[in-house]
Scaffold this motif. Structure first.
Motif, PDB file in Angstrom:
ATOM      1  N   THR A 197     102.978 -54.440  21.598  1.00  0.00           N
ATOM      2  CA  THR A 197     102.827 -52.881  21.691  1.00  0.00           C
ATOM      3  C   THR A 197     101.903 -52.423  20.947  1.00  0.00           C
ATOM      4  N   GLU A 198     101.751 -52.422  19.117  1.00  0.00           N
ATOM      5  CA  GLU A 198     100.664 -51.765  18.543  1.00  0.00           C
ATOM      6  C   GLU A 198      99.591 -52.194  18.844  1.00  0.00           C
ATOM      7  N   ALA A 199     100.011 -54.243  18.667  1.00  0.00           N
ATOM      8  CA  ALA A 199      98.369 -55.097  18.286  1.00  0.00           C
ATOM      9  C   ALA A 199      97.663 -53.859  19.739  1.00  0.00           C
ATOM     10  N   GLN A 200      97.388 -53.574  20.842  1.00  0.00           N
ATOM     11  CA  GLN A 200      97.222 -53.257  22.193  1.00  0.00           C
ATOM     12  C   GLN A 200      96.306 -52.302  21.889  1.00  0.00           C
ATOM     13  N   ARG A 201      97.461 -51.005  21.623  1.00  0.00           N
ATOM     14  CA  ARG A 201      97.588 -49.594  20.907  1.00  0.00           C
ATOM     15  C   ARG A 201      96.187 -49.401  19.987  1.00  0.00           C
ATOM     16  N   MET A 202      95.859 -50.389  18.915  1.00  0.00           N
ATOM     17  CA  MET A 202      95.376 -50.658  18.117  1.00  0.00           C
ATOM     18  C   MET A 202      94.401 -50.934  18.187  1.00  0.00           C
ATOM     19  N   VAL A 203      93.663 -52.444  19.521  1.00  0.00           N
ATOM     20  CA  VAL A 203      92.706 -52.512  20.034  1.00  0.00           C
ATOM     21  C   VAL A 203      91.907 -51.582  20.550  1.00  0.00           C
ATOM     22  N   GLN A 204      92.745 -50.777  21.328  1.00  0.00           N
ATOM     23  CA  GLN A 204      91.941 -49.319  22.352  1.00  0.00           C
ATOM     24  C   GLN A 204      91.871 -48.106  21.746  1.00  0.00           C
ATOM     25  N   ASP A 205      92.072 -48.354  20.934  1.00  0.00           N
ATOM     26  CA  ASP A 205      92.430 -47.104  19.344  1.00  0.00           C
ATOM     27  C   ASP A 205      90.407 -47.450  19.423  1.00  0.00           C
ATOM     28  N   PRO A 206      90.105 -46.578  19.623  1.00  0.00           N
ATOM     29  CA  PRO A 206      88.322 -46.024  19.071  1.00  0.00           C
ATOM     30  C   PRO A 206      87.880 -46.141  17.060  1.00  0.00           C
ATOM     31  N   ALA A 207      88.746 -45.466  16.599  1.00  0.00           N
ATOM     32  CA  ALA A 207      89.000 -45.270  14.915  1.00  0.00           C
ATOM     33  C   ALA A 207      89.081 -47.000  14.581  1.00  0.00           C
ATOM     34  N   TYR A 208      89.380 -47.659  15.659  1.00  0.00           N
ATOM     35  CA  TYR A 208      89.330 -49.190  14.700  1.00  0.00           C
ATOM     36  C   TYR A 208      88.128 -49.597  15.734  1.00  0.00           C
ATOM     37  N   LYS A 209      86.994 -48.916  16.202  1.00  0.00           N
ATOM     38  CA  LYS A 209      86.210 -49.572  17.236  1.00  0.00           C
ATOM     39  C   LYS A 209      85.811 -50.945  16.399  1.00  0.00           C
ATOM     40  N   PHE A 210      85.151 -50.994  14.788  1.00  0.00           N
ATOM     41  CA  PHE A 210      84.034 -51.866  14.106  1.00  0.00           C
ATOM     42  C   PHE A 210      85.357 -53.081  13.813  1.00  0.00           C
TER      43      PHE A 210
END
Length: 548
Positions: free
Chosen positions: A447-460
Motif C-alpha cells: 500500500t505504501e509503495a503504491q502511495r509513494m509511487v503516485q505522490d508527486p513529491a517523489y516524482k524523481f
C-alpha cells in the motif's frame, strides 16, 4: 552611405549560407585527428558510450562529409562529442570558424510545456507563447531531433541548455527539422487562448542579454514577467550571492549562483557573516538556493559545508533545505554531494544537471585544419562510492515550476521548503520500505509503495530501479521467495515496464520455475519487441530451451 553598405553586407553575411570554407579532405583529416586524440589521450571518456560505438559513428560521419555543407559538418562534430554525455566535453559553437545564426528568442521547457519566455523587442508579442510546432513538426519531435547535438549529462542538462540549440537554424537543418538552411523559421504558437503561426528571422548570435539564463534588465530584450517584483531567487542577480531574513517564517534565505567569490565579499567572509546572523537572531530554518549555480571552483566549497556542520541550530532534518535544479552543475554538484554526505540537508526542486560523479575540467583541443575548438574533459570527480553514482541528485521533495507560476513571479519551490512539515515525510523511501519488508508488514508495504509511487513529491525517485536492485540483491544471496515478492511488486507498480517483467522472469528461472519464467520473458518481449530488453528476453528463452 558607406556605413549603410557595410550594414547591408553584414546582414547578408548572417542571412545567406556561406560558401564552403574547408575542403572535404580537410574536414575528414580533422575528424581522424579527433578520433586519434580521443583514443590516445582521452580513452577514459568511454564510460557512457563505447570505443566501438564511437568509431562506428566516426566512420559514418567520415563517409557523409562529402555530401555536407560546413554547418552540417560543425553540427556533426557536435553529435560525435555529445556521445560522451559529459557537459564539460563539448564542441564550442561560439568559437567555431563556421558562422551560424540565432533566432532572437529565449526558450524554456516548463512542466506545462515549452514556452518563449523572452525575445528581442522586435518579437515582444511572442513572449509568453507556448510552442506547439516548429516548421510544422510537433515541439516534442523537434526537441528529440536536436537532443543528439547537445552534450547532455542527463535530461535536466538538456532542459537547461537545449533551448540554445533550438534557436540555431544550422542545427535545425543539420538535424532535418528543416529541409534546407533557412533564415526564417516558422513557429506554431498558442497565446491567450489563440493558436497562430509566425516566422522568426535569425541574425547574429547574442548572449549579453542573459544573466543566469534570465533576461537581463536594461537590454533590448523583453521577458515574460514583471522584473520590478522579483521572487527571491531572481533578486540581485548582479550579485553572486546574498541572503535575506524572512521573519514570518523565522528563516534565512540564501541564493548562491556561482562557486566563485563575489567582488564585494569573498565566500568565507560572506558565510561568516551569514552564520553570525543565524547565531544572533531567531532563525529556525536555512534555505540555500543553488538552482542557478553552474559551478566554478569547488575548492571554495569548504566554508559553506563546514559552517553548516558546525551549526547544530540549523543542521537538523527539517531545518536545513537546499534548492537544486536543472542548472545545478559542475563544482556546485560537488557542493551538493558534500552537503548530502555530511549534513542533514533536505533537497527540494528538480534534479541536478550533473552526474553525481563526473568528468569535468576540460582541455581545449584545436582541430588542425578548421581550428574548430573541441573541449575534452580530463578530471574525474568522485565524491561518492561508485555504487552510489547516478545521473543526477534527486530532490527529496520534487517541485517542477510551471510557466504560469514563473510568469506570475511565484516560487513554488521555495514555498515548499518554507512550508515543510515532517508529518508523513519520508527522506529515505527505500530505507523505509525495506524496513517494512524486514518487519513482515507486506500488505502495508504494498500500500505504501503504491502511495509513494503516485505522490508527486517523489516524482524523481526511481522506485522501479531501486526495487529491481533490491530484488537482484536477494536473488544473488539465494533469497528466492523475497526476490520474487519484490520483482512481482515491481510489475504491479510498473505493469508497462518490460524490464520489470524480464527481472521477474529471471527470478522464476533461477528459482526453478521454467513455466513462469517463459511466460514472463514473453511478456517482456511483447512490451519491448524491438528494444534491448526484448532482445535479452529472447536470448534468455533461447538459452533455456538449449539447456533443456
Amino acid at each position: 552611405m558607406k556605413n549603410l553598405l557595410f550594414l547591408a553586407a553584414l546582414l547578408l553575411f548572417w542571412q545567406v549560407p556561406a560558401q564552403q570554407m574547408f575542403t572535404n579532405s580537410q574536414w575528414q583529416e580533422d575528424l581522424r585527428f579527433l578520433q586519434h586524440t580521443v583514443h590516445k589521450d582521452y580513452p577514459f571518456l568511454f564510460k557512457k558510450t563505447t570505443a566501438k560505438a564511437f568509431d562506428e559513428a566516426i566512420e559514418e560521419f567520415y563517409k557523409a562529409i562529402p555530401e555536407m555543407q560546413d554547418h552540417e559538418v560543425l553540427v556533426g562534430f557536435g553529435r560525435i562529442i555529445a556521445m560522451f554525455k559529459y557537459g564539460h566535453t563539448r564542441v564550442s559553437f561560439s568559437e567555431s570558424p563556421v558562422p551560424y545564426q540565432q533566432l532572437p528568442l529565449n526558450i524554456y521547457q516548463y512542466k506545462d510545456g515549452t514556452y518563449i519566455n523572452g525575445a528581442h523587442k522586435d518579437y515582444e508579442a511572442l513572449v509568453g507563447a507556448k510552442i506547439l510546432e516548429v516548421e510544422d513538426k510537433p515541439i516534442n519531435q523537434v526537441l528529440e531531433a536536436i537532443y543528439p547535438v547537445v552534450p547532455a549529462e542527463n535530461e535536466q542538462f538538456f532542459k537547461a541548455y537545449g533551448g540554445f540549440y533550438l534557436v540555431v537554424p544550422e542545427v535545425l537543418h543539420a538535424q532535418r527539422v528543416t529541409e534546407t538552411l533557412k533564415n526564417k523559421i516558422a513557429f506554431t504558437l498558442e497565446k491567450n487562448g489563440k493558436t497562430f503561426t509566425t516566422e522568426v528571422a535569425a541574425g547574429k548570435p547574442q548572449h549579453d542579454h542573459l544573466e543566469y539564463g534570465e533576461i537581463r534588465p536594461g537590454t533590448d530584450w523583453a521577458g515574460a514577467r514583471d522584473q520590478t517584483n522579483n521572487p527571491l531567487y531572481l533578486k540581485n542577480l548582479e550579485k553572486i550571492y546574498y541572503f535575506e531574513y524572512l521573519p514570518n517564517e523565522k528563516a534565512v534565505y540564501v541564493r548562491h549562483s556561482q562557486i566563485q567569490d563575489d567582488p564585494s565579499e569573498n565566500i568565507p567572509a560572506f558565510y561568516k557573516r551569514l552564520f553570525e546572523f543565524i547565531d544572533n537572531n531567531e532563525v529556525e530554518k536555512l534555505v540555500l538556493d543553488v538552482r542557478l549555480n553552474g559551478g566554478g571552483n569547488n575548492y571554495k566549497n569548504k566554508p559553506i559545508v563546514t559552517g553548516i556542520i558546525e551549526h547544530q541550530k540549523i543542521n537538523q532534518t527539517g531545518k536545513f533545505f537546499v534548492i537544486i535544479g536543472r542548472r545545478t552543475f559542475s563544482a556546485c554538484q560537488n557542493l551538493v554531494n558534500e552537503l548530502d554526505n555530511y549534513t542533514n540537508a533536505i533537497f527540494v526542486g528538480e534534479p541536478t544537471a550533473e552526474n553525481i560523479n563526473f568528468y569535468g575540467d576540460n582541455r581545449r583541443v584545436e582541430l588542425p585544419n578548421s581550428k574548430l575548438p573541441v573541449y575534452l574533459s580530463f578530471a574525474w570527480w568522485q565524491d561518492k562510492p561508485q555504487w552510489e553514482n547516478a545521473d543526477y541528485t534527486v530532490p527529496h521533495l520534487a517541485v517542477e515550476p510551471t510557466f504560469t507560476e514563473y510568469s506570475a513571479n511565484e516560487d513554488p519551490v521555495l514555498e515548499t521548503a518554507l512550508s515543510f512539515s515532517a508529518d508523513n515525510f519520508i527522506i529515505d523511501p527505500m530505507g523505509y520500505l525495506t524496513q517494512l519488508f524486514m518487519d513482515g508488514k507486506y500488505e502495508f508495504l504494498a500500500t505504501e509503495a503504491q502511495r509513494m509511487v503516485q505522490d508527486p513529491a517523489y516524482k524523481f525517485f526511481n522506485f522501479e530501479a531501486e526495487f529491481n536492485k533490491a530484488g537482484y540483491q536477494m536473488l544473488g544471496s539465494g533469497q528466492f521467495e523475497g526476490a520474487l515478492y519484490v520483482f512481482e511488486m515491481n510489475t504491479k507498480l510498473f505493469p508497462e515496464s518490460a524490464n520489470a517483467w524480464d527481472s521477474l522472469a529471471e527470478g522464476y528461472w533461477k528459482s526453478g520455475d521454467l513455466v513462469k519464467a517463459k511466460e514472463y520473458y514473453n511478456k517482456a518481449i511483447q512490451l519491448d519487441p524491438d528494444g534491448p530488453t526484448g532482445d535479452n528476453a529472447r536470448r534468455m528463452l533461447s538459452e533455456m530451451e538449449g539447456g533443456n
